[in-house]
Design a protein around this motif. Structure first.
Motif, short mmCIF file in Angstrom:
data_model
loop_
_atom_site.label_atom_id
_atom_site.label_comp_id
_atom_site.label_asym_id
_atom_site.label_seq_id
_atom_site.Cartn_x
_atom_site.Cartn_y
_atom_site.Cartn_z
N ALA A 1 -10.95 -5.39 -2.22
CA ALA A 1 -11.43 -5.45 -3.63
C ALA A 1 -13.44 -4.19 -2.80
O ALA A 1 -13.47 -5.45 -1.87
N ASN B 1 -5.54 -8.24 -1.08
CA ASN B 1 -4.98 -8.64 -2.01
C ASN B 1 -3.87 -7.91 -0.72
O ASN B 1 -3.74 -7.42 -0.39
N GLU C 1 -6.69 1.30 -3.21
CA GLU C 1 -6.31 2.04 -2.26
C GLU C 1 -6.65 3.17 -1.31
O GLU C 1 -7.87 3.48 -1.18
N MET D 1 0.80 -1.22 0.20
CA MET D 1 -0.28 -0.33 -0.25
C MET D 1 0.85 1.15 0.08
O MET D 1 2.27 1.44 1.06
N LYS E 1 -10.55 6.17 -3.41
CA LYS E 1 -9.70 5.60 -2.45
C LYS E 1 -11.05 5.04 -2.16
O LYS E 1 -12.87 5.85 -1.50
N ASP F 1 -0.96 -6.96 -2.09
CA ASP F 1 -0.34 -5.38 -2.14
C ASP F 1 -1.19 -4.37 -1.46
O ASP F 1 -0.31 -3.69 -1.21
N THR G 1 -15.96 -3.16 -7.34
CA THR G 1 -14.71 -2.38 -7.68
C THR G 1 -12.95 -3.49 -7.43
O THR G 1 -13.13 -3.37 -6.10
N ASP G 2 -11.92 -3.19 -7.85
CA ASP G 2 -11.05 -3.90 -7.20
C ASP G 2 -9.97 -3.26 -6.82
O ASP G 2 -9.03 -2.23 -7.64
N ASN G 3 -8.88 -3.51 -5.73
CA ASN G 3 -6.94 -3.24 -6.46
C ASN G 3 -7.43 -1.72 -5.69
O ASN G 3 -7.02 -0.72 -6.64
N THR H 1 -4.28 -3.58 -1.13
CA THR H 1 -5.85 -3.02 -1.82
C THR H 1 -6.35 -3.66 -1.57
O THR H 1 -6.45 -4.84 -0.94
#
Length: 77
Positions: A42, A36, A59, A1, A70, A38, A55-57, A40
């Protein structure tokens, strides 16, 4: 992140948590569907007077101020 996430001490995003998502100029309720590797997430976003969408990924906003596309922790009231 990217950056240092802002939120209540000790809180980490996890499946099922309720958060806010900034959809244009509208702050929407959202539920975390997945976290996820990283950092982020979903989301299931629930805009007022519109159909929910996923919505995915996504931050986390780096400050408590909402940023477009975001998520943020909900403020305590």
């Amino acid at each position: 992140m990217k950056g240092a996430p802002v939120g209540p001490p000790g809180q980490k995003p996890s499946i099922g948590r309720a958060v806010h998502f900034q959809h244009g100029t509208t702050t929407c309720a959202a539920d975390i569907l997945a976290v996820n590797p990283d950092g982020t997430v979903a989301l299931l976003v629930k805009p007022p007077n519109e159909h929910p969408f996923t919505t995915d990924n996504v931050e986390q906003a780096p400050t408590e101020a909402p940023e477009p596309a975001k998520w943020n922790w909900m403020p305590r009231v």
